[in-house]
Design a protein around this motif. Structure first.
Motif, short mmCIF file in Angstrom:
data_model
loop_
_atom_site.label_atom_id
_atom_site.label_comp_id
_atom_site.label_asym_id
_atom_site.label_seq_id
_atom_site.Cartn_x
_atom_site.Cartn_y
_atom_site.Cartn_z
N UNK A 169 1.25 -1.03 0.10
CA UNK A 169 -0.03 0.42 0.26
C UNK A 169 1.04 1.28 0.45
N UNK A 170 2.07 1.25 0.90
CA UNK A 170 2.63 2.21 0.69
C UNK A 170 3.42 2.11 -0.90
N UNK A 171 3.61 2.09 -1.02
CA UNK A 171 4.68 1.59 -2.84
C UNK A 171 3.57 2.29 -3.65
N UNK A 172 2.51 1.35 -3.46
CA UNK A 172 1.52 2.28 -4.23
C UNK A 172 0.45 3.42 -4.47
N UNK A 173 1.23 4.68 -2.92
CA UNK A 173 1.02 5.11 -2.25
C UNK A 173 1.69 6.65 -2.80
N UNK A 174 2.99 5.70 -3.30
CA UNK A 174 3.94 6.73 -3.83
C UNK A 174 3.57 6.39 -5.02
N UNK B 287 1.13 6.49 -6.93
CA UNK B 287 -0.14 7.49 -7.18
C UNK B 287 0.55 8.98 -6.75
N UNK B 288 1.00 9.46 -5.80
CA UNK B 288 1.69 10.97 -5.54
C UNK B 288 0.30 11.00 -4.76
N UNK B 289 0.45 10.31 -3.63
CA UNK B 289 -0.25 10.08 -2.35
C UNK B 289 -0.70 9.03 -1.66
N UNK B 290 -0.73 9.72 0.10
CA UNK B 290 -0.53 9.54 1.37
C UNK B 290 -1.35 8.00 1.40
N UNK B 291 -0.39 6.88 1.47
CA UNK B 291 -0.52 6.18 2.14
C UNK B 291 -1.34 5.50 2.50
N UNK B 292 -1.82 5.66 3.74
CA UNK B 292 -3.64 6.06 4.50
C UNK B 292 -4.55 6.69 3.53
N UNK B 293 -4.29 7.28 2.25
CA UNK B 293 -5.56 7.61 1.34
C UNK B 293 -5.52 6.30 0.56
N UNK B 294 -4.78 5.51 -0.17
CA UNK B 294 -4.25 4.52 -0.88
C UNK B 294 -5.00 3.72 -0.05
N UNK B 295 -5.03 3.54 1.45
CA UNK B 295 -5.54 2.03 2.33
C UNK B 295 -6.83 2.59 2.46
N UNK B 296 -7.51 4.30 2.11
CA UNK B 296 -9.00 3.85 2.06
C UNK B 296 -9.32 3.44 0.83
N UNK B 297 -8.71 3.90 -0.07
CA UNK B 297 -9.33 3.79 -1.29
C UNK B 297 -9.10 1.98 -1.75
N UNK B 298 -8.36 1.08 -1.40
CA UNK B 298 -8.32 -0.37 -1.48
C UNK B 298 -9.64 -0.66 -0.50
#
Length: 51
Positions: free
Chosen positions: A10-15, A17-28
């Motif tokens: 999730x951290x890598x996906x956020x990076x 996409x240029x979004x915070x890891x927490x945002x990526x986690x929420x979207x996932x």
């Protein structure tokens, strides 16, 4: 897709996409919930266990 197919964390996906890891986690979490609803709340691993 980055988490499921590219096997990024999730951290890598956020990076990527240029979004915070927490945002990526929420979207996932939200997209997994939508997919479960579309599939009728079935979980493939529990189906195999019931057979």
């Amino acid at each position: 897709m980055l988490v499921a197919w590219a096997q990024l964390g999730v951290q890598e996906a956020g990076e990527a996409l240029g979004i915070p890891a927490g945002t990526a986690r929420s979207r996932l979490h939200r997209v997994r919930k939508k997919i479960r609803a579309a599939l009728g709340e079935t979980v493939p691993t529990t189906l195999r266990e019931q057979e």
